[in-house]
Write a protein that holds these residues in place. Structure first.
Motif, PDB file in Angstrom:
ATOM      1  N   VAL A 135     -32.649 123.517-144.773  1.00 52.16           N
ATOM      2  CA  VAL A 135     -31.747 122.718-144.127  1.00 52.16           C
ATOM      3  C   VAL A 135     -31.777 123.337-142.800  1.00 52.16           C
ATOM      4  CG1 VAL A 135     -29.565 121.920-143.697  1.00 52.16           C
ATOM      5  CG2 VAL A 135     -30.260 121.945-146.151  1.00 52.16           C
ATOM      6  N   GLU A 136     -32.690 122.778-141.914  1.00 53.74           N
ATOM      7  CA  GLU A 136     -32.851 123.464-140.546  1.00 53.74           C
ATOM      8  C   GLU A 136     -31.805 123.462-139.918  1.00 53.74           C
ATOM      9  OE1 GLU A 136     -35.574 124.719-139.310  1.00 53.74           O
ATOM     10  OE2 GLU A 136     -36.896 123.919-141.119  1.00 53.74           O
ATOM     11  N   GLY A 137     -31.307 124.530-139.112  1.00 48.29           N
ATOM     12  CA  GLY A 137     -30.316 125.033-138.392  1.00 48.29           C
ATOM     13  C   GLY A 137     -28.919 125.366-138.978  1.00 48.29           C
ATOM     14  N   ALA A 138     -29.079 125.297-140.303  1.00 42.46           N
ATOM     15  CA  ALA A 138     -27.719 125.626-141.106  1.00 42.46           C
ATOM     16  C   ALA A 138     -27.802 127.076-141.615  1.00 42.46           C
ATOM     17  CB  ALA A 138     -27.715 124.686-142.208  1.00 42.46           C
ATOM     18  N   VAL A 187     -22.084 122.095-145.831  1.00 47.75           N
ATOM     19  CA  VAL A 187     -21.139 122.123-144.724  1.00 47.75           C
ATOM     20  C   VAL A 187     -21.582 121.931-143.351  1.00 47.75           C
ATOM     21  CG1 VAL A 187     -18.944 122.929-143.827  1.00 47.75           C
ATOM     22  CG2 VAL A 187     -19.474 123.134-146.127  1.00 47.75           C
ATOM     23  N   GLU A 188     -22.237 122.893-142.973  1.00 47.02           N
ATOM     24  CA  GLU A 188     -22.918 122.999-141.636  1.00 47.02           C
ATOM     25  C   GLU A 188     -24.043 122.182-141.288  1.00 47.02           C
ATOM     26  OE1 GLU A 188     -23.935 127.249-140.491  1.00 47.02           O
ATOM     27  OE2 GLU A 188     -23.816 127.414-142.812  1.00 47.02           O
ATOM     28  N   ALA A 189     -24.737 121.390-142.140  1.00 47.97           N
ATOM     29  CA  ALA A 189     -25.603 120.291-141.902  1.00 47.97           C
ATOM     30  C   ALA A 189     -25.388 119.304-143.032  1.00 47.97           C
ATOM     31  CB  ALA A 189     -26.761 120.610-141.720  1.00 47.97           C
ATOM     32  N   PRO A 190     -24.215 118.520-143.128  1.00 49.64           N
ATOM     33  CA  PRO A 190     -24.145 117.733-144.223  1.00 49.64           C
ATOM     34  C   PRO A 190     -25.147 116.342-144.171  1.00 49.64           C
ATOM     35  CG  PRO A 190     -22.236 117.394-142.494  1.00 49.64           C
ATOM     36  CD  PRO A 190     -23.012 118.580-142.253  1.00 49.64           C
ATOM     37  N   ALA A 191     -25.347 115.874-143.172  1.00 50.11           N
ATOM     38  CA  ALA A 191     -26.195 114.683-142.915  1.00 50.11           C
ATOM     39  C   ALA A 191     -27.651 115.105-143.692  1.00 50.11           C
ATOM     40  CB  ALA A 191     -26.291 113.992-141.885  1.00 50.11           C
ATOM     41  N   PHE A 237     -28.210 117.832-145.346  1.00 55.82           N
ATOM     42  CA  PHE A 237     -28.321 118.272-146.923  1.00 55.82           C
ATOM     43  C   PHE A 237     -28.210 117.070-147.770  1.00 55.82           C
ATOM     44  CE2 PHE A 237     -25.696 119.627-150.457  1.00 55.82           C
ATOM     45  CZ  PHE A 237     -26.307 120.693-150.839  1.00 55.82           C
ATOM     46  N   ASN A 238     -27.280 115.837-147.373  1.00 53.19           N
ATOM     47  CA  ASN A 238     -27.236 114.748-148.325  1.00 53.19           C
ATOM     48  C   ASN A 238     -28.372 114.066-148.489  1.00 53.19           C
ATOM     49  OD1 ASN A 238     -24.440 115.567-148.366  1.00 53.19           O
ATOM     50  ND2 ASN A 238     -23.686 113.886-147.296  1.00 53.19           N
ATOM     51  N   ARG A 239     -29.466 114.112-147.172  1.00 55.47           N
ATOM     52  CA  ARG A 239     -30.371 113.245-147.417  1.00 55.47           C
ATOM     53  C   ARG A 239     -31.611 114.037-148.401  1.00 55.47           C
ATOM     54  NH1 ARG A 239     -35.823 113.936-145.731  1.00 55.47           N
ATOM     55  NH2 ARG A 239     -35.275 115.805-144.751  1.00 55.47           N
ATOM     56  N   ILE A 240     -31.420 115.398-148.352  1.00 54.33           N
ATOM     57  CA  ILE A 240     -32.145 116.230-149.263  1.00 54.33           C
ATOM     58  C   ILE A 240     -31.538 115.845-150.636  1.00 54.33           C
ATOM     59  CG2 ILE A 240     -32.898 118.617-150.075  1.00 54.33           C
ATOM     60  CD1 ILE A 240     -32.893 119.430-147.121  1.00 54.33           C
ATOM     61  N   LEU A 241     -30.281 116.023-150.879  1.00 56.96           N
ATOM     62  CA  LEU A 241     -29.851 115.786-152.246  1.00 56.96           C
ATOM     63  C   LEU A 241     -29.868 114.413-152.691  1.00 56.96           C
ATOM     64  CD1 LEU A 241     -28.348 117.006-154.642  1.00 56.96           C
ATOM     65  CD2 LEU A 241     -26.078 116.491-153.314  1.00 56.96           C
ATOM     66  N   GLY A 242     -29.895 113.445-151.808  1.00 55.60           N
ATOM     67  CA  GLY A 242     -30.009 112.208-152.136  1.00 55.60           C
ATOM     68  C   GLY A 242     -31.398 111.771-152.850  1.00 55.60           C
ATOM     69  N   ALA A 261     -18.082 111.989-150.343  1.00 56.92           N
ATOM     70  CA  ALA A 261     -17.990 110.633-149.565  1.00 56.92           C
ATOM     71  C   ALA A 261     -19.422 109.866-149.728  1.00 56.92           C
ATOM     72  CB  ALA A 261     -17.651 110.946-148.301  1.00 56.92           C
ATOM     73  N   ALA A 262     -20.634 110.742-149.727  1.00 55.31           N
ATOM     74  CA  ALA A 262     -21.806 110.102-149.730  1.00 55.31           C
ATOM     75  C   ALA A 262     -22.405 109.616-151.182  1.00 55.31           C
ATOM     76  CB  ALA A 262     -23.037 111.154-149.337  1.00 55.31           C
ATOM     77  N   PHE A 263     -21.620 110.170-152.123  1.00 51.55           N
ATOM     78  CA  PHE A 263     -22.411 109.876-153.244  1.00 51.55           C
ATOM     79  C   PHE A 263     -21.547 109.375-154.360  1.00 51.55           C
ATOM     80  CE2 PHE A 263     -25.053 113.269-151.658  1.00 51.55           C
ATOM     81  CZ  PHE A 263     -26.293 112.587-151.709  1.00 51.55           C
ATOM     82  N   SER A 264     -20.142 109.327-154.292  1.00 52.93           N
ATOM     83  CA  SER A 264     -19.121 108.957-155.264  1.00 52.93           C
ATOM     84  C   SER A 264     -19.213 107.382-155.470  1.00 52.93           C
ATOM     85  CB  SER A 264     -17.711 109.303-154.806  1.00 52.93           C
ATOM     86  OG  SER A 264     -17.348 108.909-153.605  1.00 52.93           O
ATOM     87  N   SER A 265     -19.959 106.565-154.674  1.00 48.64           N
ATOM     88  CA  SER A 265     -20.038 105.168-154.720  1.00 48.64           C
ATOM     89  C   SER A 265     -20.911 104.915-155.875  1.00 48.64           C
ATOM     90  CB  SER A 265     -20.485 104.488-153.627  1.00 48.64           C
ATOM     91  OG  SER A 265     -21.678 104.825-153.213  1.00 48.64           O
ATOM     92  N   GLU A 266     -21.906 105.782-156.100  1.00 46.83           N
ATOM     93  CA  GLU A 266     -22.691 105.678-157.309  1.00 46.83           C
ATOM     94  C   GLU A 266     -22.776 106.468-158.638  1.00 46.83           C
ATOM     95  OE1 GLU A 266     -26.729 105.315-155.747  1.00 46.83           O
ATOM     96  OE2 GLU A 266     -26.244 103.737-154.428  1.00 46.83           O
ATOM     97  N   LEU A 267     -22.109 107.562-158.076  1.00 48.51           N
ATOM     98  CA  LEU A 267     -22.052 108.745-159.173  1.00 48.51           C
ATOM     99  C   LEU A 267     -20.698 109.008-159.343  1.00 48.51           C
ATOM    100  CD1 LEU A 267     -25.031 110.626-158.119  1.00 48.51           C
ATOM    101  CD2 LEU A 267     -24.903 109.330-160.102  1.00 48.51           C
ATOM    102  N   ARG A 268     -20.207 109.527-160.515  1.00 49.01           N
ATOM    103  CA  ARG A 268     -19.020 110.207-160.792  1.00 49.01           C
ATOM    104  C   ARG A 268     -18.914 111.579-160.222  1.00 49.01           C
ATOM    105  NH1 ARG A 268     -16.214 112.079-165.774  1.00 49.01           N
ATOM    106  NH2 ARG A 268     -18.256 111.517-166.924  1.00 49.01           N
TER     107      ARG A 268
END
Length: 275
Positions: free
Chosen positions: A248-251, A257-261, A263-268, A50-57
């Motif tokens: 990823v704190e708290g995960a 899955v446990e802290a997607p926001a 995780f997505n910030r780090i991956l982004g 959901a976070a990355f498919s608008s720019e990546l496949r």
């Protein structure tokens, strides 16, 4: 969990065995590959799709025996799971190198794939995983798990596994996450889960490949991961040239899955860097 892409059924490395592959995003966009953890399937990456498919496949295969993939014989090795990955990449990425994200078992597959055919990858993200093969205790634990599933069915194994991999208190604090993960795990074939346990027990040590990884790399660990502790993630990152370590704190062990926001910030941030 939200939709994780359109599922296609593609050829595996074995005749007559098909693999479910979730794809989202424009076909012309750069490919971002997600390799799921045990005993889940590709839908675990729904928050990242959901976070990355608008720019990546985004490409999220179901490993043999999981999700929409066929079970086959149930006799798996890690080499077979890597062969399956290469078969998928031949069909969806062709000759284009991918950025690959592997969590836990997905990281085992990715590290061995890097050792065998590094030219297929242009970026590497290793999440809550390790390069060391199972020792005596680990191999015996896999064998006990296989026998337990044969004797008791999948559900008791899944309940205990969730207790071990999630951060302490997750079941009470976020029961919807617990129930969603359990539902996903129970969608898998018991034969396939046993086959994946067998494959993980059979894997070779991939520590020697770490120093030769030339791709920009990111190592991610949940701060509460009790299976692959943060110190082990930091040590692995230190052996990879140009690798960055992030927590990823708290995960727990399933950090994406446990802290997607977070995780997505780090991956982004990593994806912006390599692009």
């Amino acid at each position: 969990m939200s939709d994780s892409g359109v599922i296609r059924r593609l050829d595996s490395s074995s005749p007559g065995v098909l693999l479910g592959v979730r794809e989202a995003g424009e076909a012309s966009s750069p490919p971002l590959l997600f390799l799921h953890g045990f005993p889940l399937h590709g839908a675990m990456w729904a928050p990242q799709v959901a976070a990355f498919s608008s720019e990546l496949r985004t490409i999220a295969p179901d490993a043999r025996g999981a999700g929409a993939s066929d079970v086959g014989t149930g006799q798996y090795t890690m080499e077979l799971l890597v062969d399956d990955l290469f078969a998928v990449l031949d069909q969806v990425a062709h000759d284009e190198p991918v950025v690959a994200v592997g969590l836990s078992m997905g990281g085992y597959i990715l590290l061995r794939a890097l050792e065998r055919e590094p030219q297929r990858f242009r970026g590497v993200v290793l999440c809550d995983t390790r390069s060391a093969a199972d020792g005596r205790t680990g191999k015996l634990a896999r064998a006990i798990g296989i026998r337990r599933i044969e004797q008791e069915g999948l559900e008791p194994f899944v309940d205990d596994f969730l207790e071990a991999v999630l951060a302490p208190g997750t079941r009470e604090k976020r029961p919807e996450s617990w129930s969603g993960l359990k539902r996903m795990m129970m969608e898998n074939s018991p034969i396939g889960v046993r086959g994946q346990l067998l494959a993980m027990a059979s894997r070779v040590d991939t520590g020697r490949v770490l120093g030769s990884i030339s791709q920009p790399s990111l190592v991610v660990n949940g701060s509460e991961d009790r299976l692959t502790r943060p110190a082990a993630g930091k040590a692995m990152a230190a052996k990879i040239p140009n690798a960055v370590f992030s927590m990823v704190e708290g995960a727990g062990h399933l950090s994406s899955v446990e802290a997607p926001a977070e995780f997505n910030r780090i991956l982004g941030r990593y994806l912006q860097h390599i692009r």
